[in-house]
Write a protein that holds these residues in place. Structure first.
Motif, PDB file in Angstrom:
ATOM      1  N   SER A  69       0.814  -1.220   0.000  1.00  0.00           N
ATOM      2  CA  SER A  69       0.000   0.000   0.000  1.00  0.00           C
ATOM      3  C   SER A  69       0.848   1.271   0.000  1.00  0.00           C
ATOM      4  O   SER A  69       2.021   1.260   0.383  1.00  0.00           O
ATOM      5  N   PRO A  70       0.234   2.392  -0.388  1.00  0.00           N
ATOM      6  CA  PRO A  70       0.917   3.687  -0.284  1.00  0.00           C
ATOM      7  C   PRO A  70       1.252   4.030   1.172  1.00  0.00           C
ATOM      8  O   PRO A  70       2.286   4.654   1.432  1.00  0.00           O
ATOM      9  N   GLU A  71       0.419   3.599   2.121  1.00  0.00           N
ATOM     10  CA  GLU A  71       0.678   3.889   3.537  1.00  0.00           C
ATOM     11  C   GLU A  71       1.965   3.205   3.986  1.00  0.00           C
ATOM     12  O   GLU A  71       2.813   3.791   4.652  1.00  0.00           O
ATOM     13  N   MET A  72       2.071   1.922   3.623  1.00  0.00           N
ATOM     14  CA  MET A  72       3.260   1.150   3.979  1.00  0.00           C
ATOM     15  C   MET A  72       4.495   1.790   3.342  1.00  0.00           C
ATOM     16  O   MET A  72       5.552   1.868   3.943  1.00  0.00           O
ATOM     17  N   MET A  73       4.322   2.256   2.103  1.00  0.00           N
ATOM     18  CA  MET A  73       5.440   2.898   1.396  1.00  0.00           C
ATOM     19  C   MET A  73       5.975   4.078   2.196  1.00  0.00           C
ATOM     20  O   MET A  73       7.186   4.272   2.302  1.00  0.00           O
ATOM     21  N   LYS A  74       5.063   4.847   2.801  1.00  0.00           N
ATOM     22  CA  LYS A  74       5.494   6.017   3.577  1.00  0.00           C
ATOM     23  C   LYS A  74       6.399   5.615   4.730  1.00  0.00           C
ATOM     24  O   LYS A  74       7.368   6.305   5.040  1.00  0.00           O
ATOM     25  N   SER A  75       6.090   4.473   5.356  1.00  0.00           N
ATOM     26  CA  SER A  75       6.946   4.003   6.458  1.00  0.00           C
ATOM     27  C   SER A  75       8.334   3.662   5.938  1.00  0.00           C
ATOM     28  O   SER A  75       9.342   3.972   6.562  1.00  0.00           O
ATOM     29  N   PHE A  76       8.387   3.003   4.780  1.00  0.00           N
ATOM     30  CA  PHE A  76       9.686   2.630   4.208  1.00  0.00           C
ATOM     31  C   PHE A  76      10.491   3.860   3.795  1.00  0.00           C
ATOM     32  O   PHE A  76      11.705   3.885   3.895  1.00  0.00           O
ATOM     33  N   LEU A  77       9.789   4.878   3.320  1.00  0.00           N
ATOM     34  CA  LEU A  77      10.501   6.062   2.823  1.00  0.00           C
ATOM     35  C   LEU A  77      11.214   6.819   3.941  1.00  0.00           C
ATOM     36  O   LEU A  77      12.113   7.609   3.680  1.00  0.00           O
TER      37      LEU A  77
END
Ligand code: NI
Length: 258
Positions: A160-168
């Motif tokens: 998800s885009p939400e998960m992506m934010k954590s990785f970023l």
């Protein structure tokens, strides 16, 4: 120019026509190609290709489903020897796969090999390329502790885009492949629109995951242009402008000359 940041050109699928595949890549301006191993043997094959073709760079690693029954110390030693080469720019493909394997003991073994290879990447000062299938939360937990200083790429990102934010928040890059061109791929398309441009990479994962209009056929590096075009369309950007930015990102991340 385009940098295909993830594929497996040592695969049987290319045994008869690799020269032609490489020529078609050139015609589409795909000037750098990272070939990743998933076993020690295939990592050697990747390196062999890198020595044959100037455009090819190699990565070596043990894929989660390939680690079972291996001696950890011996594997790490062979991997370390192999990775010590000018044409090696990454460690991978490593990660966690909860789709093909569900047995608790197998998953523990996957995790052990994943963590130890992340530590090896740190020791060798290499970035890593990561496979996360049905395992993104666990990959996140482990990377939080062990992400190498040179960074990590989440290959063919499909969460998800939400998960992506954590990785970023970490030194982690998002790589998109063929699925972003599929009509029903809502989430990858959304990710393609949202990912900061300086964190975005593209790839084929050839011979797998061919983009439209080749879906279901053998994938090859020249097809990566279809993925680039789709992302440019989704972001309402000029294709050449996007191409330059992504190429720059990849060269910087892997530390190779443009
Ligand atoms: Ni792969």
């Amino acid at each position: 120019m385009i940098f295909d940041t993830h594929c497996h050109l040592f695969d049987e699928a290319f045994k008869d026509d690799l020269d032609e595949v490489m020529n078609r890549a050139k015609e589409e301006n795909v000037s750098k190609i990272l070939v990743l191993g998933d076993t020690i043997e295939n990592s050697k094959a990747a390196l062999k290709l890198a020595n044959q073709y100037e455009e090819i760079y190699a990565a070596g690693g043990i894929f989660p489903c390939s680690c079972h029954g291996l001696n950890l110390d011996e594997s790490l030693k062979s991997l370390e020897t192999l990775l010590n080469n000018d044409k090696v720019i990454c460690l991978g493909e490593i990660g966690l796969d909860h789709y093909w394997e569900k047995d608790k003991q197998l998953l523990e073994e996957q995790e052990l090999f994943f963590i130890e290879q992340l530590k090896l990447a740190e020791k060798l000062n290499l970035p890593v390329s990561i496979h996360a299938r049905d395992s993104i939360e666990d990959v996140y937990r482990i990377l939080k502790e062990y992400c190498p200083s040179k960074g990590a790429i989440l290959h063919c990102y499909s969460s998800s885009p939400e998960m992506m934010k954590s990785f970023l928040k970490m030194n982690i890059m998002i790589s998109l492949g063929g699925p972003v061109t599929f009509k029903n791929a809502k989430t990858p398309k959304e990710v393609a629109k949202l990912v900061p441009l300086d964190r975005l990479f593209i790839e084929t994962d050839a011979p797998y995951l061919a983009p439209m209009p080749y879906r279901g056929k053998r994938n090859e590096p020249s097809f990566v242009r279809k993925t680039l075009q789709e992302i440019a369309y989704l972001r309402n950007m000029n294709e050449t402008e996007l191409e330059d930015i992504l190429y720059e990102n990849s060269c910087r991340f892997f530390g190779v000359k443009k």
